[in-house]
Design a protein around this motif. Structure first.
Motif, PDB file in Angstrom:
ATOM      1  N   LEU A  53      -3.592   2.921   2.746  1.00 38.92           N
ATOM      2  CA  LEU A  53      -2.296   2.327   3.066  1.00 38.92           C
ATOM      3  C   LEU A  53      -1.231   3.387   2.852  1.00 38.92           C
ATOM      4  CD1 LEU A  53      -2.819  -1.082   1.222  1.00 38.92           C
ATOM      5  CD2 LEU A  53      -3.259  -0.545   3.625  1.00 38.92           C
ATOM      6  N   SER A  54      -0.541   3.739   3.923  1.00 37.55           N
ATOM      7  CA  SER A  54       0.385   4.868   3.895  1.00 37.55           C
ATOM      8  C   SER A  54       1.727   4.507   3.274  1.00 37.55           C
ATOM      9  CB  SER A  54       0.604   5.398   5.309  1.00 37.55           C
ATOM     10  OG  SER A  54       1.323   4.450   6.062  1.00 37.55           O
ATOM     11  N   GLY A  55       2.502   5.532   3.072  1.00 36.35           N
ATOM     12  CA  GLY A  55       3.844   5.368   2.531  1.00 36.35           C
ATOM     13  C   GLY A  55       4.873   5.183   3.636  1.00 36.35           C
ATOM     14  N   GLY A  56       6.096   4.984   3.209  1.00 35.02           N
ATOM     15  CA  GLY A  56       7.184   4.769   4.145  1.00 35.02           C
ATOM     16  C   GLY A  56       8.109   3.677   3.662  1.00 35.02           C
ATOM     17  N   GLY A  57       8.119   3.477   2.355  1.00 40.26           N
ATOM     18  CA  GLY A  57       9.018   2.472   1.803  1.00 40.26           C
ATOM     19  C   GLY A  57       8.523   1.064   2.038  1.00 40.26           C
ATOM     20  N   ILE A  58       9.466   0.145   1.975  1.00 35.58           N
ATOM     21  CA  ILE A  58       9.101  -1.267   2.057  1.00 35.58           C
ATOM     22  C   ILE A  58       8.572  -1.627   3.445  1.00 35.58           C
ATOM     23  CG2 ILE A  58      11.385  -2.179   2.674  1.00 35.58           C
ATOM     24  CD1 ILE A  58       8.729  -3.648   0.250  1.00 35.58           C
ATOM     25  N   ARG A  59       8.975  -0.881   4.473  1.00 30.76           N
ATOM     26  CA  ARG A  59       8.418  -1.167   5.807  1.00 30.76           C
ATOM     27  C   ARG A  59       6.917  -0.946   5.824  1.00 30.76           C
ATOM     28  NH1 ARG A  59      12.949   2.087   8.626  1.00 30.76           N
ATOM     29  NH2 ARG A  59      14.645   0.625   8.417  1.00 30.76           N
ATOM     30  N   SER A  60       6.466   0.136   5.182  1.00 32.57           N
ATOM     31  CA  SER A  60       5.020   0.387   5.157  1.00 32.57           C
ATOM     32  C   SER A  60       4.320  -0.659   4.292  1.00 32.57           C
ATOM     33  CB  SER A  60       4.708   1.795   4.657  1.00 32.57           C
ATOM     34  OG  SER A  60       5.050   1.928   3.304  1.00 32.57           O
ATOM     35  N   GLY A  61       4.957  -1.094   3.210  1.00 30.84           N
ATOM     36  CA  GLY A  61       4.374  -2.133   2.374  1.00 30.84           C
ATOM     37  C   GLY A  61       4.226  -3.435   3.139  1.00 30.84           C
ATOM     38  N   THR A  62       5.237  -3.775   3.923  1.00 33.26           N
ATOM     39  CA  THR A  62       5.199  -4.999   4.729  1.00 33.26           C
ATOM     40  C   THR A  62       4.146  -4.882   5.827  1.00 33.26           C
ATOM     41  OG1 THR A  62       7.540  -5.329   4.292  1.00 33.26           O
ATOM     42  CG2 THR A  62       6.619  -6.547   6.136  1.00 33.26           C
ATOM     43  N   PHE A  63       4.092  -3.724   6.469  1.00 25.04           N
ATOM     44  CA  PHE A  63       3.080  -3.479   7.491  1.00 25.04           C
ATOM     45  C   PHE A  63       1.678  -3.578   6.880  1.00 25.04           C
ATOM     46  CE2 PHE A  63       0.274  -0.623   9.871  1.00 25.04           C
ATOM     47  CZ  PHE A  63       0.383  -1.166  11.138  1.00 25.04           C
ATOM     48  N   ALA A  64       1.498  -2.969   5.699  1.00 23.70           N
ATOM     49  CA  ALA A  64       0.201  -2.996   5.022  1.00 23.70           C
ATOM     50  C   ALA A  64      -0.218  -4.434   4.712  1.00 23.70           C
ATOM     51  CB  ALA A  64       0.246  -2.165   3.741  1.00 23.70           C
ATOM     52  N   LEU A  65       0.732  -5.274   4.325  1.00 23.78           N
ATOM     53  CA  LEU A  65       0.418  -6.679   4.045  1.00 23.78           C
ATOM     54  C   LEU A  65      -0.125  -7.343   5.309  1.00 23.78           C
ATOM     55  CD1 LEU A  65       0.363  -9.054   2.103  1.00 23.78           C
ATOM     56  CD2 LEU A  65       2.749  -9.504   2.711  1.00 23.78           C
ATOM     57  N   GLY A  66       0.513  -7.089   6.438  1.00 27.24           N
ATOM     58  CA  GLY A  66       0.032  -7.654   7.703  1.00 27.24           C
ATOM     59  C   GLY A  66      -1.343  -7.131   8.077  1.00 27.24           C
ATOM     60  N   VAL A  67      -1.573  -5.837   7.855  1.00 26.90           N
ATOM     61  CA  VAL A  67      -2.893  -5.254   8.143  1.00 26.90           C
ATOM     62  C   VAL A  67      -3.950  -5.904   7.257  1.00 26.90           C
ATOM     63  CG1 VAL A  67      -4.281  -3.145   7.926  1.00 26.90           C
ATOM     64  CG2 VAL A  67      -2.046  -3.060   9.038  1.00 26.90           C
ATOM     65  N   THR A  85      -3.735   4.397  -1.752  1.00 31.93           N
ATOM     66  CA  THR A  85      -2.377   4.019  -1.371  1.00 31.93           C
ATOM     67  C   THR A  85      -1.397   5.100  -1.757  1.00 31.93           C
ATOM     68  OG1 THR A  85      -1.844   2.952  -3.473  1.00 31.93           O
ATOM     69  CG2 THR A  85      -2.921   1.585  -1.799  1.00 31.93           C
ATOM     70  N   VAL A  86      -0.259   5.068  -1.099  1.00 27.81           N
ATOM     71  CA  VAL A  86       0.838   5.965  -1.448  1.00 27.81           C
ATOM     72  C   VAL A  86       2.141   5.230  -1.176  1.00 27.81           C
ATOM     73  CG1 VAL A  86       1.322   7.196   0.717  1.00 27.81           C
ATOM     74  CG2 VAL A  86       1.285   8.451  -1.404  1.00 27.81           C
ATOM     75  N   SER A  87       3.101   5.397  -2.033  1.00 27.39           N
ATOM     76  CA  SER A  87       4.458   4.898  -1.870  1.00 27.39           C
ATOM     77  C   SER A  87       4.478   3.408  -1.517  1.00 27.39           C
ATOM     78  CB  SER A  87       5.201   5.753  -0.842  1.00 27.39           C
ATOM     79  OG  SER A  87       6.573   5.433  -0.834  1.00 27.39           O
ATOM     80  N   GLY A  88       5.089   3.047  -0.390  1.00 29.47           N
ATOM     81  CA  GLY A  88       5.209   1.638  -0.014  1.00 29.47           C
ATOM     82  C   GLY A  88       3.865   0.951   0.152  1.00 29.47           C
ATOM     83  N   GLY A  89       2.860   1.674   0.622  1.00 28.22           N
ATOM     84  CA  GLY A  89       1.515   1.106   0.720  1.00 28.22           C
ATOM     85  C   GLY A  89       0.961   0.769  -0.653  1.00 28.22           C
ATOM     86  N   GLY A  90       1.407   1.533  -1.661  1.00 26.02           N
ATOM     87  CA  GLY A  90       0.987   1.278  -3.037  1.00 26.02           C
ATOM     88  C   GLY A  90       1.545  -0.032  -3.574  1.00 26.02           C
ATOM     89  N   TYR A  91       2.718  -0.412  -3.091  1.00 25.02           N
ATOM     90  CA  TYR A  91       3.313  -1.690  -3.498  1.00 25.02           C
ATOM     91  C   TYR A  91       2.377  -2.829  -3.113  1.00 25.02           C
ATOM     92  CZ  TYR A  91       6.740  -5.531  -3.587  1.00 25.02           C
ATOM     93  OH  TYR A  91       7.387  -6.703  -3.833  1.00 25.02           O
ATOM     94  N   THR A  92       1.888  -2.806  -1.884  1.00 24.00           N
ATOM     95  CA  THR A  92       1.017  -3.867  -1.391  1.00 24.00           C
ATOM     96  C   THR A  92      -0.407  -3.709  -1.921  1.00 24.00           C
ATOM     97  OG1 THR A  92       2.381  -3.956   0.585  1.00 24.00           O
ATOM     98  CG2 THR A  92       0.271  -5.072   0.694  1.00 24.00           C
ATOM     99  N   GLY A  93      -0.906  -2.478  -1.955  1.00 25.44           N
ATOM    100  CA  GLY A  93      -2.238  -2.253  -2.511  1.00 25.44           C
ATOM    101  C   GLY A  93      -2.304  -2.630  -3.983  1.00 25.44           C
ATOM    102  N   GLY A  94      -1.240  -2.313  -4.713  1.00 24.98           N
ATOM    103  CA  GLY A  94      -1.170  -2.684  -6.121  1.00 24.98           C
ATOM    104  C   GLY A  94      -1.126  -4.192  -6.305  1.00 24.98           C
ATOM    105  N   PHE A  95      -0.404  -4.868  -5.420  1.00 25.89           N
ATOM    106  CA  PHE A  95      -0.346  -6.341  -5.462  1.00 25.89           C
ATOM    107  C   PHE A  95      -1.741  -6.923  -5.302  1.00 25.89           C
ATOM    108  CE2 PHE A  95      -0.817  -9.403  -1.948  1.00 25.89           C
ATOM    109  CZ  PHE A  95      -0.683 -10.582  -2.670  1.00 25.89           C
ATOM    110  N   LEU A  96      -2.489  -6.457  -4.273  1.00 24.81           N
ATOM    111  CA  LEU A  96      -3.821  -7.018  -4.033  1.00 24.81           C
ATOM    112  C   LEU A  96      -4.749  -6.714  -5.210  1.00 24.81           C
ATOM    113  CD1 LEU A  96      -5.848  -8.494  -2.247  1.00 24.81           C
ATOM    114  CD2 LEU A  96      -6.387  -6.289  -1.196  1.00 24.81           C
ATOM    115  N   THR A  97      -4.708  -5.493  -5.706  1.00 30.76           N
ATOM    116  CA  THR A  97      -5.561  -5.110  -6.832  1.00 30.76           C
ATOM    117  C   THR A  97      -5.255  -5.956  -8.057  1.00 30.76           C
ATOM    118  OG1 THR A  97      -5.686  -2.857  -5.971  1.00 30.76           O
ATOM    119  CG2 THR A  97      -6.276  -3.166  -8.277  1.00 30.76           C
ATOM    120  N   ALA A  98      -3.974  -6.147  -8.357  1.00 35.39           N
ATOM    121  CA  ALA A  98      -3.585  -6.958  -9.512  1.00 35.39           C
ATOM    122  C   ALA A  98      -4.011  -8.412  -9.324  1.00 35.39           C
ATOM    123  CB  ALA A  98      -2.073  -6.868  -9.729  1.00 35.39           C
TER     124      ALA A  98
END
Length: 151
Positions: A53-67, A85-98
């Protein structure tokens, strides 16, 4: 304090965690170089996959959630061996892992199923399970109540 692990010990433990069986038998050589050669052979005989899951801020986190929701819908989200994960993708990846960690190993399949909006709707009546809805609601995690400008 315990001695640090050798590289072959780390690879053996990871292989065993992923595949359920030790990669080398009891008659394996003791030398680090030969063990590493045999480990690399064993590792490359097993198919593995990773979700990145790539970075790019909250847009990448939101995109990662949809993926991830799309992968859950296809029934393959739980098939990955690694998550990177990196950056914004880490926000979503961290959520799923937690979320998976908090639910415990016995609830893994149900948790992954709830990432799929179709299963979430059938089970909860909402398109998103409560943890996913929370991530959507707080997606402005850097400034959840707005920016520093005038109100």
């Amino acid at each position: 304090m315990a001695d640090p692990l050798s590289w072959s010990q780390v690879l053996e433990a990871e292989y065993t965690a992923l595949h359920g069986t030790p990669p080398l038998g009891p008659g394996a050589p003791a030398g680090e170089e030969e063990r590493l050669r045999l480990l690399h052979e064993a590792i490359h005989r097993q198919p593995t996959s990773g979700l990145c899951l790539s970075g790019g801020g909250i847009r990448s986190g939101t995109f990662a959630l949809g993926v991830m929701q799309g992968l859950a819908h296809l029934g393959v989200l739980g098939k990955f061996d690694y998550l990177s994960t990196v950056s914004g993708g880490g926000y979503t990846g961290g959520f799923l892992t937690a979320w998976l960690h908090r639910q415990g190993p016995g609830a893994r399949e149900r948790t992954l199923r709830l990432m799929d909006p179709a299963h979430a709707t059938a089970e909860t009546g909402n398109i998103d399970a409560p943890p996913v809805e929370y991530v959507r609601r707080t997606c402005r995690y850097l400034a959840p109540t707005g920016g520093a400008g005038p109100r």
